[in-house]
Design an enzyme around this catalytic site. Structure first.
Site, PDB file in Angstrom:
ATOM      1  N   LYS A  92     -27.718 -32.068   8.060  1.00  0.00           N
ATOM      2  CA  LYS A  92     -27.765 -33.315   7.285  1.00  0.00           C
ATOM      3  C   LYS A  92     -26.872 -34.373   7.921  1.00  0.00           C
ATOM      4  CE  LYS A  92     -28.298 -31.004   2.809  1.00  0.00           C
ATOM      5  NZ  LYS A  92     -27.547 -30.657   1.569  1.00  0.00           N
ATOM      6  N   ARG A 142     -34.089 -38.130   1.558  1.00  0.00           N
ATOM      7  CA  ARG A 142     -33.254 -38.807   2.551  1.00  0.00           C
ATOM      8  C   ARG A 142     -33.951 -39.057   3.877  1.00  0.00           C
ATOM      9  NH1 ARG A 142     -27.993 -35.070   1.357  1.00  0.00           N
ATOM     10  NH2 ARG A 142     -27.418 -35.995  -0.666  1.00  0.00           N
ATOM     11  N   ARG A 187     -15.903 -25.175   3.867  1.00  0.00           N
ATOM     12  CA  ARG A 187     -15.454 -25.292   2.477  1.00  0.00           C
ATOM     13  C   ARG A 187     -13.997 -24.845   2.402  1.00  0.00           C
ATOM     14  NH1 ARG A 187     -18.291 -28.245  -0.759  1.00  0.00           N
ATOM     15  NH2 ARG A 187     -20.186 -26.978  -0.666  1.00  0.00           N
ATOM     16  N   CYS A 222     -22.568 -36.314   0.880  1.00  0.00           N
ATOM     17  CA  CYS A 222     -21.186 -36.750   0.659  1.00  0.00           C
ATOM     18  C   CYS A 222     -20.380 -36.815   1.947  1.00  0.00           C
ATOM     19  CB  CYS A 222     -20.508 -35.836  -0.357  1.00  0.00           C
ATOM     20  SG  CYS A 222     -20.699 -34.076  -0.026  1.00  0.00           S
ATOM     21  N   SER A 239     -15.619 -29.203  -5.291  1.00  0.00           N
ATOM     22  CA  SER A 239     -16.404 -30.022  -6.208  1.00  0.00           C
ATOM     23  C   SER A 239     -17.738 -30.425  -5.602  1.00  0.00           C
ATOM     24  CB  SER A 239     -15.619 -31.270  -6.625  1.00  0.00           C
ATOM     25  OG  SER A 239     -15.229 -32.027  -5.501  1.00  0.00           O
ATOM     26  N   GLY A 240     -17.847 -30.335  -4.270  1.00  0.00           N
ATOM     27  CA  GLY A 240     -19.131 -30.571  -3.620  1.00  0.00           C
ATOM     28  C   GLY A 240     -20.168 -29.540  -4.007  1.00  0.00           C
ATOM     29  N   ASN A 295     -20.817 -33.128 -12.894  1.00  0.00           N
ATOM     30  CA  ASN A 295     -19.642 -33.784 -12.313  1.00  0.00           C
ATOM     31  C   ASN A 295     -19.958 -35.182 -11.816  1.00  0.00           C
ATOM     32  OD1 ASN A 295     -17.938 -31.638 -12.748  1.00  0.00           O
ATOM     33  ND2 ASN A 295     -18.064 -30.836 -10.672  1.00  0.00           N
ATOM     34  N   HIS A 302     -13.058 -34.745   0.282  1.00  0.00           N
ATOM     35  CA  HIS A 302     -13.480 -34.193   1.570  1.00  0.00           C
ATOM     36  C   HIS A 302     -12.649 -34.823   2.687  1.00  0.00           C
ATOM     37  CE1 HIS A 302     -16.614 -32.251  -0.478  1.00  0.00           C
ATOM     38  NE2 HIS A 302     -17.684 -32.850   0.017  1.00  0.00           N
TER      39      HIS A 302
END
Length: 341
Positions: A216, A101, A237, A132, A162-163, A13, A244
Site C-alpha cells: 500500500k 484507493r 507493529r 495511515c 490503534s492502527g 476508533n 505512527h
C-alpha cells in the site's frame, strides 16, 4: 449554509475521531448522522466534546437521499456494499478503507499534497483516504520532491496498535497487565505477543515476501506524489497505543543539504519541524498523540548515497492517518466543488 454529513462506522476508533475533528474544526454542518452496523443501532455517540449525543442509525436501512457527504470508516466490506448506494443517491463518499484507493476513477487525496485531484471525484462520487502510514509520509515527501525531485525512498515504520482498531489497543493493554501479574499472554488480534515486543508483519503476506501494508505504501505514494518514485517499505507493529513513526531515507536527483531540507519542511503545509539535535529535541508518538501535525525530526544528510537525506516522521495515525485527512478532504470538497457552505 452547511452540509448534511453522515459518519459511517461512528462507534469505532476512527469514527469517533471523525466526530471529534468535525466539531473541533467547526465544519459547516446543518445535520449530522451517526451510522453503524445493526449491532450498534440505537447506541449513542457524542459529537466531539459538544455534549450533543447522536443515536446510531442502522446502515442497512439508512436513506442516503439528501445527504451531502458521507465519511466512511467501516472497513472494505461495508464500503463495497454501501458506498456505491450513497454515491448513487448524490452523497459524496470519503472512504477510509483500502477498497477504492487504486481505482483509477477514484481520487486518492492528501489535501496538502495533491488537492487538484479532488476534481476527479465526480466520476464515481467517491474519494479515497490513503493508508495511515502513507498519509504522513507523503506530507513530508511532497515539499522535498517539489524542490529536489525524489528518486528513491526506503522507509521503516513503527506503527501503533490503534492502527488495528480497538481490538489491537485492548490486546496491548491486556497483555501488558497479564505480564505484570504473571498471567498467560495469548495473542489473538496479532500473530505474536505485542506487549514489550515488535512484530514485522502488518496485513497479509504477498507472493514477493512483502506484506499488503508495505505494498500500500508503495502504490499509494506513487499515485499521490509521483509514479516515478521508487519506494521500499518495512512495516512494523510496535507496543504504542497511538501514533505512527517512520524512519525515512530519501535519495534525490538534485543536490539538497540537510539545512535546505529543514527550511523546506519548516514551511511545508501540515508539517511541524522539531529538530534541535539535542537530548529530547525530537518528537515521539507520545507528544504527537491528539495533535494534527505531521512532525519531522532528525533531518540529516545520508553519506551512503549522492543527494541523500534521512529523517524521522511522527503523526497521530487516528488523526492525519484517518479522521483528520478525511475531514480535510471534505473541507477541500466544499471549497472547490460543492461550494455550499
Amino acid at each position: 449554509m452547511g452540509y448534511r454529513v453522515a459518519v459511517v462506522g461512528a462507534t469505532g476508533n476512527v469514527g469517533r475521531e471523525m466526530m471529534m475533528v468535525l466539531a473541533e474544526r467547526e465544519f459547516p454542518i446543518d445535520e449530522i448522522a451517526a451510522v453503524a452496523s445493526s449491532r450498534s443501532h440505537g447506541s449513542e455517540v457524542e459529537f466531539g466534546d459538544t455534549g450533543k449525543m447522536l443515536k446510531c442509525q442502522n446502515i442497512e436501512h439508512f436513506d442516503w437521499s439528501g445527504w451531502d457527504i458521507a465519511l466512511f470508516s467501516a472497513g472494505s466490506g461495508p464500503a463495497k456494499e454501501y458506498a456505491p448506494k450513497a454515491a448513487a443517491a448524490g452523497c459524496v463518499v470519503i472512504d477510509n478503507s483500502s477498497l477504492y484507493r487504486m481505482d483509477p476513477d477514484v481520487p486518492l487525496i492528501v489535501p496538502e499534497v495533491n488537492p487538484d485531484a479532488i476534481h476527479g471525484y465526480s466520476k464515481k462520487n467517491i474519494i479515497a483516504n490513503p493508508n495511515c502510514s502513507t498519509a504522513q509520509l507523503v506530507v513530508a515527501l511532497k515539499p522535498l520532491h517539489d524542490v529536489a525531485t525524489i528518486k528513491r525512498v526506503v522507509v521503516s515504520t513503527y506503527q501503533s496498535v490503534s492502527g488495528a482498531g480497538k481490538a489491537g489497543m485492548d490486546e496491548l493493554f491486556e497483555q501488558s497487565r497479564n505480564i505484570f501479574v504473571g498471567d498467560p499472554v495469548d495473542p489473538v488480534k496479532f500473530t505474536k505477543q505485542i506487549a514489550f515486543n515488535v512484530i514485522p508483519h502488518i496485513d497479509v503476506f504477498l507472493d514477493d515476501g512483502s506484506t499488503k501494508e508495505e505494498w500500500k505504501m508503495v502504490v499509494e505514494t506513487k499515485k499521490i506524489v509521483d509514479p516515478k518514485i521508487k519506494l521500499a517499505a518495512t512495516c512494523v507493529r510496535v507496543p504504542v497505543f497511538v501514533g505512527h513513526s517512520e524512519a525515512v531515507s530519501i535519495e534525490f536527483e538534485n543536490e539538497i543539504s540537510a539545512e535546505q531540507a529543514q527550511d523546506i519542511l519548516r514551511e511545508a503545509p501540515g508539517c511541524m519541524l522539531v529538530d534541535k539535535r539535542e537530548d529530547g529535541g525530537y518528537i515521539t508518538p507520545v507528544e504527537a498523540a491528539g495533535d494534527s501535525a505531521t512532525y519531522i525530526s532528525r533531518v540529516r544528510e545520508d553519506p551512503t548515497v549522492e543527494n541523500g537525506i534521512n529523517l524521522w516522521c511522527v503523526s497521530d495515525n487516528l488523526r492525519k492517518g484517518a479522521a483528520l485527512n478525511a475531514v480535510q478532504i471534505a473541507e477541500l470538497l466544499g471549497r472547490e466543488c460543492l461550494k455550499k457552505g
